[in-house]
Scaffold this active site. Sequence first.
Site, PDB file in Angstrom:
ATOM      1  N   PRO A  10       0.798  -1.220   0.000  1.00  0.00           N
ATOM      2  CA  PRO A  10       0.000   0.000   0.000  1.00  0.00           C
ATOM      3  C   PRO A  10       0.837   1.279   0.000  1.00  0.00           C
ATOM      4  O   PRO A  10       1.883   1.360   0.641  1.00  0.00           O
ATOM      5  CB  PRO A  10      -0.822  -0.104   1.285  1.00  0.00           C
ATOM      6  CG  PRO A  10      -0.111  -1.081   2.146  1.00  0.00           C
ATOM      7  CD  PRO A  10       0.587  -2.021   1.207  1.00  0.00           C
ATOM      8  N   ASN A  11       0.326   2.220  -0.754  1.00  0.00           N
ATOM      9  CA  ASN A  11       0.844   3.582  -0.868  1.00  0.00           C
ATOM     10  C   ASN A  11       2.150   3.695  -1.644  1.00  0.00           C
ATOM     11  O   ASN A  11       2.630   4.801  -1.872  1.00  0.00           O
ATOM     12  CB  ASN A  11       0.980   4.245   0.506  1.00  0.00           C
ATOM     13  CG  ASN A  11      -0.361   4.348   1.192  1.00  0.00           C
ATOM     14  OD1 ASN A  11      -1.328   4.818   0.601  1.00  0.00           O
ATOM     15  ND2 ASN A  11      -0.442   3.867   2.424  1.00  0.00           N
ATOM     16  N   ARG A  18       5.032  11.231  -2.299  1.00  0.00           N
ATOM     17  CA  ARG A  18       4.697  11.026  -0.890  1.00  0.00           C
ATOM     18  C   ARG A  18       5.954  11.154  -0.029  1.00  0.00           C
ATOM     19  O   ARG A  18       6.890  10.369  -0.168  1.00  0.00           O
ATOM     20  CB  ARG A  18       4.094   9.631  -0.696  1.00  0.00           C
ATOM     21  CG  ARG A  18       3.789   9.318   0.756  1.00  0.00           C
ATOM     22  CD  ARG A  18       3.323   7.868   0.922  1.00  0.00           C
ATOM     23  NE  ARG A  18       3.127   7.573   2.327  1.00  0.00           N
ATOM     24  CZ  ARG A  18       3.444   6.425   2.894  1.00  0.00           C
ATOM     25  NH1 ARG A  18       3.950   5.438   2.174  1.00  0.00           N
ATOM     26  NH2 ARG A  18       3.235   6.239   4.172  1.00  0.00           N
ATOM     27  N   TYR A  23      11.062   8.966   1.739  1.00  0.00           N
ATOM     28  CA  TYR A  23      11.082   7.870   0.768  1.00  0.00           C
ATOM     29  C   TYR A  23      11.874   8.171  -0.503  1.00  0.00           C
ATOM     30  O   TYR A  23      12.051   7.274  -1.322  1.00  0.00           O
ATOM     31  CB  TYR A  23       9.645   7.482   0.392  1.00  0.00           C
ATOM     32  CG  TYR A  23       8.846   7.026   1.589  1.00  0.00           C
ATOM     33  CD1 TYR A  23       9.126   5.826   2.221  1.00  0.00           C
ATOM     34  CD2 TYR A  23       7.825   7.818   2.102  1.00  0.00           C
ATOM     35  CE1 TYR A  23       8.408   5.414   3.329  1.00  0.00           C
ATOM     36  CE2 TYR A  23       7.093   7.405   3.212  1.00  0.00           C
ATOM     37  CZ  TYR A  23       7.391   6.207   3.816  1.00  0.00           C
ATOM     38  OH  TYR A  23       6.680   5.793   4.911  1.00  0.00           O
ATOM     39  N   ASN A  74       8.216  -5.353  -0.669  1.00  0.00           N
ATOM     40  CA  ASN A  74       8.051  -4.149   0.147  1.00  0.00           C
ATOM     41  C   ASN A  74       6.572  -4.108   0.479  1.00  0.00           C
ATOM     42  O   ASN A  74       5.757  -3.642  -0.317  1.00  0.00           O
ATOM     43  CB  ASN A  74       8.490  -2.888  -0.600  1.00  0.00           C
ATOM     44  CG  ASN A  74       8.411  -1.651   0.279  1.00  0.00           C
ATOM     45  OD1 ASN A  74       7.735  -1.656   1.299  1.00  0.00           O
ATOM     46  ND2 ASN A  74       9.092  -0.600  -0.129  1.00  0.00           N
ATOM     47  N   ALA A  77       3.016  -0.698   4.931  1.00  0.00           N
ATOM     48  CA  ALA A  77       2.449  -0.776   6.274  1.00  0.00           C
ATOM     49  C   ALA A  77       2.004  -2.192   6.647  1.00  0.00           C
ATOM     50  O   ALA A  77       1.950  -2.528   7.836  1.00  0.00           O
ATOM     51  CB  ALA A  77       1.277   0.193   6.407  1.00  0.00           C
ATOM     52  N   HIS A  80       3.951  -4.422   9.227  1.00  0.00           N
ATOM     53  CA  HIS A  80       3.791  -4.289  10.665  1.00  0.00           C
ATOM     54  C   HIS A  80       2.457  -4.820  11.171  1.00  0.00           C
ATOM     55  O   HIS A  80       2.218  -4.815  12.383  1.00  0.00           O
ATOM     56  CB  HIS A  80       3.928  -2.810  11.052  1.00  0.00           C
ATOM     57  CG  HIS A  80       4.995  -2.109  10.287  1.00  0.00           C
ATOM     58  ND1 HIS A  80       6.341  -2.399  10.435  1.00  0.00           N
ATOM     59  CD2 HIS A  80       4.919  -1.173   9.318  1.00  0.00           C
ATOM     60  CE1 HIS A  80       7.039  -1.638   9.602  1.00  0.00           C
ATOM     61  NE2 HIS A  80       6.205  -0.896   8.914  1.00  0.00           N
ATOM     62  N   ASP A  87       1.923 -15.767   6.825  1.00  0.00           N
ATOM     63  CA  ASP A  87       1.446 -17.123   6.548  1.00  0.00           C
ATOM     64  C   ASP A  87       1.570 -17.489   5.068  1.00  0.00           C
ATOM     65  O   ASP A  87       1.872 -18.635   4.732  1.00  0.00           O
ATOM     66  CB  ASP A  87      -0.005 -17.283   7.002  1.00  0.00           C
ATOM     67  CG  ASP A  87      -0.157 -17.311   8.512  1.00  0.00           C
ATOM     68  OD1 ASP A  87       0.869 -17.386   9.234  1.00  0.00           O
ATOM     69  OD2 ASP A  87      -1.314 -17.231   8.988  1.00  0.00           O
ATOM     70  N   GLU A  98      12.763  -9.026   2.294  1.00  0.00           N
ATOM     71  CA  GLU A  98      11.955  -7.881   2.731  1.00  0.00           C
ATOM     72  C   GLU A  98      12.749  -6.608   2.473  1.00  0.00           C
ATOM     73  O   GLU A  98      13.930  -6.529   2.809  1.00  0.00           O
ATOM     74  CB  GLU A  98      11.640  -8.021   4.219  1.00  0.00           C
ATOM     75  CG  GLU A  98      10.860  -6.876   4.800  1.00  0.00           C
ATOM     76  CD  GLU A  98      10.641  -7.003   6.298  1.00  0.00           C
ATOM     77  OE1 GLU A  98      10.365  -5.975   6.926  1.00  0.00           O
ATOM     78  OE2 GLU A  98      10.749  -8.127   6.857  1.00  0.00           O
ATOM     79  N   HIS A 100      12.720  -2.176   2.510  1.00  0.00           N
ATOM     80  CA  HIS A 100      12.137  -0.887   2.908  1.00  0.00           C
ATOM     81  C   HIS A 100      13.020   0.230   2.390  1.00  0.00           C
ATOM     82  O   HIS A 100      14.254   0.132   2.453  1.00  0.00           O
ATOM     83  CB  HIS A 100      12.012  -0.786   4.424  1.00  0.00           C
ATOM     84  CG  HIS A 100      11.121  -1.833   4.995  1.00  0.00           C
ATOM     85  ND1 HIS A 100       9.756  -1.762   4.920  1.00  0.00           N
ATOM     86  CD2 HIS A 100      11.419  -2.995   5.606  1.00  0.00           C
ATOM     87  CE1 HIS A 100       9.241  -2.844   5.478  1.00  0.00           C
ATOM     88  NE2 HIS A 100      10.224  -3.616   5.891  1.00  0.00           N
ATOM     89  N   LEU A 101      12.402   1.267   1.887  1.00  0.00           N
ATOM     90  CA  LEU A 101      13.142   2.424   1.400  1.00  0.00           C
ATOM     91  C   LEU A 101      13.800   3.186   2.545  1.00  0.00           C
ATOM     92  O   LEU A 101      14.943   3.624   2.441  1.00  0.00           O
ATOM     93  CB  LEU A 101      12.200   3.350   0.624  1.00  0.00           C
ATOM     94  CG  LEU A 101      11.614   2.745  -0.644  1.00  0.00           C
ATOM     95  CD1 LEU A 101      10.356   3.473  -1.052  1.00  0.00           C
ATOM     96  CD2 LEU A 101      12.635   2.783  -1.755  1.00  0.00           C
ATOM     97  N   ARG A 107      12.630   5.129  12.833  1.00  0.00           N
ATOM     98  CA  ARG A 107      11.359   5.850  12.728  1.00  0.00           C
ATOM     99  C   ARG A 107      10.462   5.520  13.921  1.00  0.00           C
ATOM    100  O   ARG A 107      10.926   5.106  14.963  1.00  0.00           O
ATOM    101  CB  ARG A 107      10.706   5.501  11.391  1.00  0.00           C
ATOM    102  CG  ARG A 107      11.590   5.971  10.216  1.00  0.00           C
ATOM    103  CD  ARG A 107      10.979   5.754   8.888  1.00  0.00           C
ATOM    104  NE  ARG A 107       9.723   6.488   8.770  1.00  0.00           N
ATOM    105  CZ  ARG A 107       8.789   6.182   7.882  1.00  0.00           C
ATOM    106  NH1 ARG A 107       8.946   5.173   7.050  1.00  0.00           N
ATOM    107  NH2 ARG A 107       7.680   6.887   7.818  1.00  0.00           N
TER     108      ARG A 107
END
Length: 147
Positions: A10-11, A18, A23, A74, A77, A80, A87, A98, A100-101, A107
């Site tokens: 998402p996003n 954004r 980011y 990625n 959200a 978390h 699963d 995994e 993340h930017l 954070r």
Amino acid sequence: MPAVHVINGPNLNLLGTREPDVYGRATLDDIRARLAELCAARGIELVFRQSNHEGDLVDWIQEAGKAGAPVILNAGAFTHTSIALHDAIKGSGATVVEVHLSNVHARESFRRHSFIAPVARGVIAGFGAASYELALAALFDREERKT
């Protein structure tokens, strides 16, 4: 490795506009183009997707796992919050890196917990758009060591 699946949550469709101070200014299409170039140089198909819907990500992880294709994930959200993604990775046997930017550990405290990390091959965070390239390099290296 005939294909690499890059799955974005998402996003991430808002990259470039954004919170660019967090980011970066690279768009998701910029990231896709760079990874496509790196994959093409090795004759590897790039499957690159983004959705704001958790079920789509679950389906795509299962698809990659069934095909034996590694995943750069990625989850945004959902990292978390999503036991469903955890699963899906565990159940499908997908090899996942995994990504993340931003450095999620520098954070908000809620971003420091990942439901993905325990079932991921590794985690790369904090290098902006280059985080994806580092994940791809790790998958290439892993594949080369198998041969």
